[in-house]
Write an enzyme that holds these catalytic residues in place. Structure first.
Site, mmCIF file in Angstrom:
data_model
loop_
_atom_site.group_PDB
_atom_site.id
_atom_site.type_symbol
_atom_site.label_atom_id
_atom_site.label_comp_id
_atom_site.label_asym_id
_atom_site.label_seq_id
_atom_site.Cartn_x
_atom_site.Cartn_y
_atom_site.Cartn_z
ATOM 1 N N CYS A 2 0.856 -1.173 0.000
ATOM 2 C CA CYS A 2 0.000 0.000 0.000
ATOM 3 C C CYS A 2 0.902 1.236 0.000
ATOM 4 O O CYS A 2 1.941 1.257 0.653
ATOM 5 C CB CYS A 2 -0.928 0.111 1.198
ATOM 6 N N ARG A 27 3.756 -0.402 -4.895
ATOM 7 C CA ARG A 27 3.485 -0.907 -3.547
ATOM 8 C C ARG A 27 2.153 -1.628 -3.451
ATOM 9 O O ARG A 27 1.817 -2.204 -2.406
ATOM 10 C CB ARG A 27 3.490 0.243 -2.543
ATOM 11 N N TRP A 74 -2.786 -2.653 -1.610
ATOM 12 C CA TRP A 74 -2.507 -4.085 -1.740
ATOM 13 C C TRP A 74 -3.384 -4.746 -0.688
ATOM 14 O O TRP A 74 -3.199 -4.540 0.512
ATOM 15 C CB TRP A 74 -1.033 -4.383 -1.492
ATOM 16 N N ASN A 100 -1.364 2.425 5.599
ATOM 17 C CA ASN A 100 -0.536 1.336 5.087
ATOM 18 C C ASN A 100 -0.155 0.503 6.295
ATOM 19 O O ASN A 100 0.506 1.009 7.196
ATOM 20 C CB ASN A 100 0.717 1.919 4.417
ATOM 21 N N GLY A 101 -0.602 -0.750 6.317
ATOM 22 C CA GLY A 101 -0.264 -1.594 7.462
ATOM 23 C C GLY A 101 -1.457 -2.421 7.888
ATOM 24 O O GLY A 101 -2.379 -2.650 7.096
ATOM 25 N N GLU A 511 16.273 -18.755 -7.741
ATOM 26 C CA GLU A 511 15.939 -17.395 -8.156
ATOM 27 C C GLU A 511 15.358 -17.389 -9.578
ATOM 28 O O GLU A 511 14.399 -16.666 -9.863
ATOM 29 C CB GLU A 511 17.196 -16.507 -8.045
ATOM 30 N N LYS A 515 11.663 -15.908 -10.394
ATOM 31 C CA LYS A 515 11.421 -14.838 -11.381
ATOM 32 C C LYS A 515 10.334 -15.275 -12.354
ATOM 33 O O LYS A 515 9.432 -14.509 -12.665
ATOM 34 C CB LYS A 515 12.690 -14.497 -12.185
ATOM 35 N N GLU A 518 6.786 -15.423 -10.637
ATOM 36 C CA GLU A 518 6.110 -14.197 -10.227
ATOM 37 C C GLU A 518 5.694 -13.318 -11.391
ATOM 38 O O GLU A 518 4.681 -12.640 -11.295
ATOM 39 C CB GLU A 518 6.911 -13.415 -9.186
ATOM 40 N N HIS A 534 15.660 -37.941 -6.444
ATOM 41 C CA HIS A 534 15.006 -38.359 -5.199
ATOM 42 C C HIS A 534 13.523 -38.011 -5.199
ATOM 43 O O HIS A 534 12.909 -37.935 -4.141
ATOM 44 C CB HIS A 534 15.721 -37.732 -4.000
ATOM 45 N N LYS A 633 5.775 -4.472 -4.193
ATOM 46 C CA LYS A 633 7.231 -4.372 -4.117
ATOM 47 C C LYS A 633 7.749 -4.456 -2.694
ATOM 48 O O LYS A 633 8.770 -5.068 -2.431
ATOM 49 C CB LYS A 633 7.663 -3.044 -4.742
HETATM 50 C C1 F6R Z 1 11.056 -11.250 -5.819
HETATM 51 C C2 F6R Z 1 10.891 -10.225 -4.830
HETATM 52 C C3 F6R Z 1 10.491 -10.612 -3.448
HETATM 53 C C4 F6R Z 1 11.355 -9.844 -2.449
HETATM 54 C C5 F6R Z 1 10.882 -10.109 -1.018
HETATM 55 C C6 F6R Z 1 11.777 -9.440 -0.001
HETATM 56 O O1 F6R Z 1 11.416 -10.723 -7.048
HETATM 57 O O2 F6R Z 1 11.087 -9.091 -5.117
HETATM 58 O O3 F6R Z 1 10.584 -11.980 -3.242
HETATM 59 O O4 F6R Z 1 12.671 -10.259 -2.608
HETATM 60 O O5 F6R Z 1 9.581 -9.633 -0.861
HETATM 61 O O6 F6R Z 1 11.835 -8.067 -0.232
HETATM 62 P P1 F6R Z 1 12.964 -7.185 0.427
HETATM 63 O O7 F6R Z 1 14.251 -7.546 -0.195
HETATM 64 O O8 F6R Z 1 12.554 -5.780 0.162
HETATM 65 O O9 F6R Z 1 12.962 -7.524 1.889
#
Ligand code: F6R
Length: 638
Positions: A2, A27, A74, A100-101, A511, A515, A518, A534, A633
Site C-alpha cells: 500500500c 506498492r 494491496w 498502510n499496514g 531465483e 522470477k 512471479e 530423489h 514491491k
Molecule cells: C522477488 C521479490 C520478493 C522480495 C521479497 C523481499 O522478485 O522481489 O521476493 O525479494 O519480498 O523483499 P525485500 O528484499 O525488500 O525484503
C-alpha cells in the site's frame, strides 16, 4: 505494501496526489483513491483496480482543494473492491483516513464502535480509524464546551483526537488523516510502516516512499516509530505518541528523480536488467580499494564497518525473504568457502516464531532491498531484543544489507551495507539481487582476509574477477538477448518449468524459478540438481522444460550428468553454459551462453539469462511484467 500520499499547499491537491500515487503504484495496485477537503466537506473518489481507473473517474472533474490524501492498495483485509478502497471516512464523512499496514485489534474496535452506532461500510481494518478519530473528536469537543476554560496542551482538537485514536491501535501502520472541520491541517502517524514528509516552498508532502516526493522537493524528514506529525501552512510539528514535541530537521536526498523513468524500455524490469553492469561497477567502486596494498590496511575491502562488528565473529546467521533469501544463500556459500564461517540462512517469517538458539559471537545479518519487509524487520528486532542481556560485543553484531539505507532497517540496526543499485521499480527484483550478491562477496572477502582464511593473492584474484563481471553482463545482453526473446516464444503456453543448479548456483536455480513464477505465472521449481532423482524427476516429460546451470568448476560434470538424466525423460533441456564449451550444443536443446568465469564468481553472470528468459516469456504472454498480480514491491505486512 500500500502506498499513501498527502499534500497541503497552494496547488490543486488532486493532481499532485495522482502523480504521487503513480510513483507508489509498485506498492500495490488493487484499488486507489483520494480524498480532499474544500469548503467544509470531504470529497472522496475511489476506484477498484489500477490507478488508471481512478484517473479516468477523476477526468474532467475540477477540484480546487489544496489539501488531500491518497492511497494505492494491496489488499489484506477485504477483497479488492471499491468499498474496501481507501480513503475511508467516518459516519459524517468529515474525517478521511488512508493507512498502510494492519490494525491488529480492529475486531475489538469494530465491535466497540458498532455498539456506539457507527456503521461500517467496508471489510477493512482501516475503517475503524476514521470512526475512532471521529468518536474521540466528539468527546474532546464536548469537554471543551462543558468547560470553556479547559486547557488542552494540544496543538489542535483534531491532532488530539488522532493522537487519542492512535493510542488505541495495535499493529504496524502508517496513517494520514484530514478533517473537513480542520481544513488547514493534516495529521500523519508512523508505527512500524514507513512515512516520509517532504518540505516544499509553501507546501508540504507526505508519502510512504520518496519517489512520490522527489519531483517536488529533496528536503525530507522520515518519521520514526511512535511519532505523529502535524502538517499545516505554517510548517511541520512532530510529536511522540505521548504528546511531547520533538525538534527534528529535514535532510537533503541526493538522488535523481530521472532514475524512476523508463527511458525507452518497455518495462522497468527490462531497464533494470540493463542497468546491472553499472550497478556492479558502483558496488566495485564502493566496496573495494583499488589502490590497496597490504601495508596500508588489513583488507582491500572498504565496507566502512566498525572493526568491532567483525572481530571475533565465529558464525553468521542471515534473515531474509524471497529474492533476498536467495542472495543470502549465495552469501552462505561465500562466507563458508572463503571465510570458513558456519552460516545459517533463515526465512525471516519462520525465524520470528521458531528462532535458532542464540549463540554468542554470531553476526546476524538482515537482508532486505526495501529495508521495509515486515517479517525481516520483526525478526531482526526480536534478535536485537534477545541480545539485550548479551555481552556488549554480541549486542553490536547486527548488520543490515539494503538498497535503502534511510529505511526502517537503517533505523533498526547499527551497521548497514548499502547496495547502491538505485531505486528499483519493477516488482521482480533484478538489479538489487545482484547488488546484494556483490555485498556478500565484499563481506566474505573481508572476513576471509581478516580471519586469515583467505590469502591476499586469492582475495585480489577474486576482486579482479569481479571487475570482469560488468563486461560479462554486457556481453550477455548484446549477444543473447535477441536469442532469448525468440526462444521465449516457444514457452508462452508452457505450464511447468524446472531449474537445476548445484553448489553456489543452486540459489540461482531457485531465483530463476521465482522470477518465472512471479511475472509469467508459470509454475516453476528450483532444485539442487543432485536431488532430482530423489523424487522431482517423476514430474518430467516432454512438456516440462528443464534449465540447467552448468558452469565449469567443482560440480560441472555432476550437473551435466543430472541434465542427461532429465534428457533421458524427454525433457527439453536448456543450458546456461560457458561460451567456450564446445560440447554444450550436443547435450542441450538450447544453449544460453555466458562468458566463462571462475565458478565462485559465476552466480551473477548465470542469473542474467534467467532474468531475460522470465522477462521475455512474461512479455510474450502479454502480462503486466512490472506489476504482477497479487504482488507488491515492499511487503510491509506480516
Ligand atoms: C522477488 C521479490 C520478493 C522480495 C521479497 C523481499 O522478485 O522481489 O521476493 O525479494 O519480498 O523483499 P525485500 O528484499 O525488500 O525484503
Amino acid at each position: 505494501m500500500c502506498g499513501i500520499v498527502g499534500y497541503i499547499g497552494m496547488q490543486a491537491a488532486s493532481d499532485i496526489l495522482l502523480a504521487g500515487l503513480q510513483k507508489l503504484e509498485y506498492r500495490g495496485y488493487d484499488s486507489a483513491g483520494i480524498a480532499t477537503v474544500s469548503g467544509d466537506r470531504v470529497r472522496c473518489v475511489r476506484a477498484k483496480g489500477k490507478l488508471e481507473n481512478l484517473r479516468q473517474k477523476l477526468h474532467g472533474q475540477d477540484d480546487p482543494a489544496t489539501i488531500g490524501i491518497g492511497h494505492t492498495r494491496w489488499a489484506t483485509h477485504g477483497k479488492p473492491e471499491e468499498r474496501n478502497a481507501h480513503p475511508h471516512l467516518d459516519r459524517d464523512a468529515h474525517v478521511a483516513v488512508v493507512q498502510n499496514g494492519i490494525v491488529e485489534n480492529y475486531r475489538e474496535l469494530r465491535e466497540e464502535l458498532t455498539a456506539k452506532g457507527y456503521e461500517f461500510l467496508s471489510d477493512t481494518d482501516t475503517e475503524t480509524i476514521p470512526h475512532l478519530i471521529s468518536d474521540c473528536l466528539k468527546s474532546l469537543k464536548l469537554e471543551s464546551l462543558q468547560d470553556k476554560h479547559a486547557e488542552h496542551n494540544e496543538p489542535s482538537l483534531f491532532f488530539a483526537a488522532v493522537r487519542q485514536a492512535v493510542s488505541r491501535l495495535e499493529g504496524a501502520f502508517a496513517i494520514a488523516a484530514i478533517c473537513a472541520d480542520f481544513p488547514n491541517e493534516m495529521i500523519v502517524v508512523r508505527q512500524q510502516a514507513p512515512l516520509v514528509i517532504g518540505f516544499g516552498q509553501g507546501e508540504l508532502f507526505c508519502a510512504s516512499d520518496t519517489p512520490a516526493i522527489v519531483p517536488h522537493t529533496r528536503a525530507v524528514l522520515n518519521l520514526e516509530n511512535g511519532e505523529i506529525g502535524r502538517l499545516t501552512p505554517l510548517g511541520v510539528e512532530i510529536y511522540t505518541f505521548s504528546g511531547h514535541r520533538l525538534a527534528k530537521m529535514p535532510r537533503l536526498l541526493d538522488w535523481n528523480p530521472v532514475a524512476v523513468e523508463k527511458h525507452g524500455f518497455r518495462h522497468f524490469m527490462l531497464k533494470e536488467i540493463h542497468e546491472q553492469p553499472g550497478v556492479i561497477r558502483d558496488c566495485l567502486a564502493a566496496y573495494f580499494d583499488s589502490h590497496w596494498t597490504p601495508e596500508t590496511r588489513v583488507s582491500p575491502v572498504t565496507l566502512g564497518l566498525e572493526d568491532a562488528l567483525l572481530e571475533g565473529v565465529e558464525s553468521v546467521q542471515v534473515l531474509a525473504c524471497g529474492t533476498s533469501w536467495h542472495a543470502s544463500l549465495v552469501g552462505k556459500y561465500l562466507l563458508e568457502q572463503l571465510a570458513e564461517l558456519p552460516t545459517q540462512v533463515q526465512y525471516a517469517s519462520e525465524f520470528r516464531y521458531s528462532p535458532a538458539p542464540m549463540r554468542s559471537n554470531t553476526l546476524t545479518i538482515g537482508v532486505t532491498q526495501s529495508g521495509e519487509t515486515a517479517d525481516t524487520l520483526a525478526a531482526l528486532d526480536m534478535e536485537r531484543e534477545r541480545r539485550a542481556e548479551a555481552t556488549v560485543a554480541d549486542r553490536a553484531r547486527l548488520l543490515g544489507i539494503t538498497n535503502r539505507p534511510e529505511s526502517s532497517l537503517g533505523q533498526l540496526v547499527p551497521n548497514i551495507i548499502d547496495t547502491h543499485a538505485g531505486i528499483e521499480i519493477g516488482v521482480a527484483a533484478t538489479k538489487t539481487f545482484v547488488a546484494q550478491v556483490m555485498a556478500f562477496y565484499a563481506l566474505a572477502i573481508d572476513l576471509g582476509v581478516r580471519r586469515g582464511k583467505l590469502d591476499v593473492d586469492r582475495a585480489m584474484a577474486l576482486i579482479d574477477g569481479l571487475r570482469q563481471v560488468p563486461n560479462a553482463i554486457e556481453t550477455i545482453l548484446s549477444s543473447q538477448e535477441d536469442r532469448i526473446e525468440e526462444l521465449a516464444h516457444d514457452f508462452s503456453e508452457t505450464s511447468d518449468f524446472i531449474f537445476l543448479g548445484r553448489g553456489i548456483n543452486f540459489p540461482i536455480a531457485l531465483e530463476g524459478a521465482l522470477k518465472l513464477k512471479e511475472i509469467s505465472y508459470i509454475h516453476a521449481e528450483g532444485y539442487p540438481a543432485g536431488e532430482m532423482k530423489h523424487g522431482p524427476i517423476a514430474l518430467l516429460d516432454a512438456r516440462v522444460p528443464v534449465v540447467a546451470i552448468a558452469m565449469p568448476g567443482s560440480v560441472y560434470d555432476k550437473v551435466l550428468s543430472n541434465a542427461q538424466e532429465a534428457k533421458a525423460r524427454d525433457a527439453r533441456l536448456i543450458g546456461v553454459v560457458p561460451d567456450n564449451d564446445p560440447n554444450a550444443s550436443e547435450l542441450f536443446d538450447d544453449v544460453l551462453a555466458v562468458p566463462a568465469i571462475d565458478e565462485v564468481l559465476s552466480p551473477i553472470v548465470a542469473s542474467i539469462p534467467l532474468q531475460l528468459l522470465s522477462y521475455y516469456i512474461a512479455a510474450r504472454r502479454g502480462l503486466d511484467v512490472d506489476q504482477p498480480r497479487n504482488l507488491a514491491k515492499s511487503v510491509t505486512v506480516e
